[in-house]
Design an enzyme around this catalytic site. Structure first.
Site, PDB file in Angstrom:
ATOM      1  N   LYS A 194       0.839  -1.198   0.000  1.00 60.16           N
ATOM      2  CA  LYS A 194       0.000   0.000   0.000  1.00 60.16           C
ATOM      3  C   LYS A 194       0.883   1.261   0.000  1.00 60.16           C
ATOM      4  O   LYS A 194       2.102   1.173  -0.040  1.00 60.16           O
ATOM      5  CB  LYS A 194      -0.934  -0.021   1.225  1.00 60.16           C
ATOM      6  CG  LYS A 194      -1.848  -1.262   1.264  1.00 60.16           C
ATOM      7  CD  LYS A 194      -2.760  -1.291   0.077  1.00 60.16           C
ATOM      8  CE  LYS A 194      -3.901  -2.290   0.147  1.00 60.16           C
ATOM      9  NZ  LYS A 194      -3.603  -3.655   0.507  1.00 60.16           N
TER      10      LYS A 194
HETATM   11  C1  PLP Z   1      -9.527  -2.897  -0.866  1.00 59.64           C
HETATM   12  C2  PLP Z   1      -8.901  -3.569   0.339  1.00 59.64           C
HETATM   13  N1  PLP Z   1      -9.619  -3.672   1.475  1.00 59.64           N
HETATM   14  C3  PLP Z   1      -9.116  -4.247   2.566  1.00 59.64           C
HETATM   15  C4  PLP Z   1      -7.837  -4.775   2.602  1.00 59.64           C
HETATM   16  C5  PLP Z   1      -7.342  -5.471   3.827  1.00 59.64           C
HETATM   17  O1  PLP Z   1      -6.196  -4.901   4.376  1.00 59.64           O
HETATM   18  P1  PLP Z   1      -5.152  -5.788   5.205  1.00 59.64           P
HETATM   19  O2  PLP Z   1      -4.394  -6.641   4.227  1.00 59.64           O
HETATM   20  O3  PLP Z   1      -4.274  -4.763   5.875  1.00 59.64           O
HETATM   21  O4  PLP Z   1      -5.928  -6.595   6.184  1.00 59.64           O
HETATM   22  C6  PLP Z   1      -7.044  -4.677   1.460  1.00 59.64           C
HETATM   23  C7  PLP Z   1      -5.651  -5.155   1.467  1.00 59.64           C
HETATM   24  O5  PLP Z   1      -5.197  -6.069   0.932  1.00 59.64           O
HETATM   25  C8  PLP Z   1      -7.595  -4.088   0.285  1.00 59.64           C
HETATM   26  O6  PLP Z   1      -6.886  -4.028  -0.850  1.00 59.64           O
END
Ligand code: PLP
Length: 405
Positions: A194
């Site tokens: 990210k």
């Molecule tokens: C659109 C979206 N929502 C939620 C997430 C979840 O984040 P995390 O991987 O930090 O749990 C991600 C990450 O991969 C994502 O791309």
């Protein structure tokens, strides 16, 4: 910010870690706190300031941030939540964790964003009141939040923006994504691909003090020290608070961010503007390189669609490929890129096509999501990339289209 070139193998996404990031983590490792402590407080204050939100509540993952947000909005068993079909699993899974049922909204086929029209269609299809709407700022581009906000207000639905792709972006009025004015709540991820990396981590921003307090309680085992029910236990004979005493209001997870992760995330946050500027420059270079290709190639491959609802921070660079006209399937093109040291990815198989949702809700055909999925290919995009890397990717794709290799 120092650029850290990728070398011969170009990943599709990658963190950019400098010596100051390493020093920040080392300093926490030498301190008294490893789990939630002063570095978390500092990170939350810096994050709130960076996005212009009154409150920023940190937690262990972006997925946890979504779970906290849904809980804080009161989403519960059997409630309905609208989620765009093209997103990462977590947007819907976090709502399922509280027992809510998912109404999948279709998306614009060229940008994968939920639109006011696809949202209205999902609300019609829901067949009952929708409790929460979860717009996703896919690839970093912004959903039309003004229109979506007006529809949500009419439907009396809460909003949680899934801003996991969008840290550093701005809406049409130049308000940062996650400032309380662009929606109810916004959830961010600190996953290394990210815009900033915390290793793992998440943040929810809000302008509502009560929602922030509810999320802080829920992410820490449901422990609260205010409004204690058992005052005989809570207070000593002289009426002062017993320092050891706490109460649990409901069974809740431990979603706390650690100081180790927070130190890395704070150090990265200092460079947010540089990361965003570099991502935008790389996107502009990709766009120019695609625009310069001969028109027969551009008929087969082009950048994804752009929308005018804000300034994107660009988490992903997505190309849309007409694999049918090309006469090669996506795996074949991905392997050909891989043979040249270039990684690519697919974001995402529409969630309504996941076996779990097919079994739960039956077959659902969403034309926009299908059209996006058939053509989407995410190309390398991360701040350590050199301009030459972009040229190399576009040259490789152009040669695959032109010569088949
Ligand atoms: C659109 C979206 N929502 C939620 C997430 C979840 O984040 P995390 O991987 O930090 O749990 C991600 C990450 O991969 C994502 O791309």
């Amino acid at each position: 910010m120092t650029l850290h070139p990728s070398g011969p193998h170009l990943p599709y996404g990658r963190q950019n870690i400098d010596d100051d990031d390493i020093a920040a983590v080392v300093s926490v490792l030498k301190s008294d706190w490893l789990t939630t402590g002063p570095a978390v407080d500092e990170f939350e204050a810096a994050f709130a300031a960076a996005v212009g939100a009154p409150y920023a509540v940190s937690c262990a993952k972006g997925t946890a941030a979504l779970h906290l947000g849904y809980r804080a909005l009161g989403l519960k068993e059997g409630d309905l939540v609208v989620v765009p079909a093209v997103t990462f699993l977590a947007t819907a899974s976090a709502a399922r964790l509280v027992g809510a049922e998912i109404i999948f909204a279709d998306v614009d086929p060229d940008s994968a964003l939920m639109t006011p029209e696809t949202l209205e269609a999902a609300l019609d299809r829901a067949g009952g009141p929708v409790a929460v709407i979860a717009p996703v700022h896919m690839a970093g581009q912004m959903v039309d939040m003004e229109a979506v906000g007006a529809i949500a207000a009419r439907a009396r639905a809460g909003i949680i923006e899934d801003a996991c792709h969008a840290l550093g972006g701005k809406d049409v009025q130049e308000r940062p994504v996650g400032s309380a004015s662009t929606g109810g709540l916004a959830a961010f991820s600190l996953h290394p691909v990210k815009v900033i990396a915390g290793g793992e981590g998440g943040v929810v921003t809000t302008g509502d003090v009560d929602l922030a307090a509810a999320m802080r309680r829920f992410l820490n085992h449901g422990i609260g020290r205010n409004d204690l029910a058992d005052s005989a236990q809570a207070l000593a004979a002289d009426g002062t608070a017993n320092p050891w005493y706490y109460e649990m209001s409901e069974p809740s997870p431990n979603y706390r961010l650690s100081d180790i992760h927070a130190a890395l995330a704070s150090s990265q946050l200092n460079k947010l503007d540089h990361f965003v500027a570099r991502r935008r420059a790389l996107v502009a270079r990709y766009d120019a390189a695609f625009a310069a290709l001969p028109s027969p190639i551009r008929a087969v491959i082009r950048p994804s669609g752009r929308v005018p609802y804000g300034a994107a921070a660009w988490h992903l660079y997505v190309a849309l490929v007409d694999f049918e006209t090309l006469g090669r399937d996506r795996a074949n093109v991905m392997h050909a890129l891989r043979a040249r040291g270039i990684a690519s990815q697919v974001h995402y198989l529409p969630l309504n096509r996941q076996p779990y949702y097919r079994q739960r809700y039956g077959e659902l055909h969403l034309a926009g999501a299908e059209a996006w999925y058939e053509r989407t290919l995410s190309l390398p995009l991360h701040p350590g990339m050199a301009d030459d890397d972009v040229d190399r990717v576009v040259a490789a794709l152009s040669s695959i289209v032109e010569h088949g290799a």
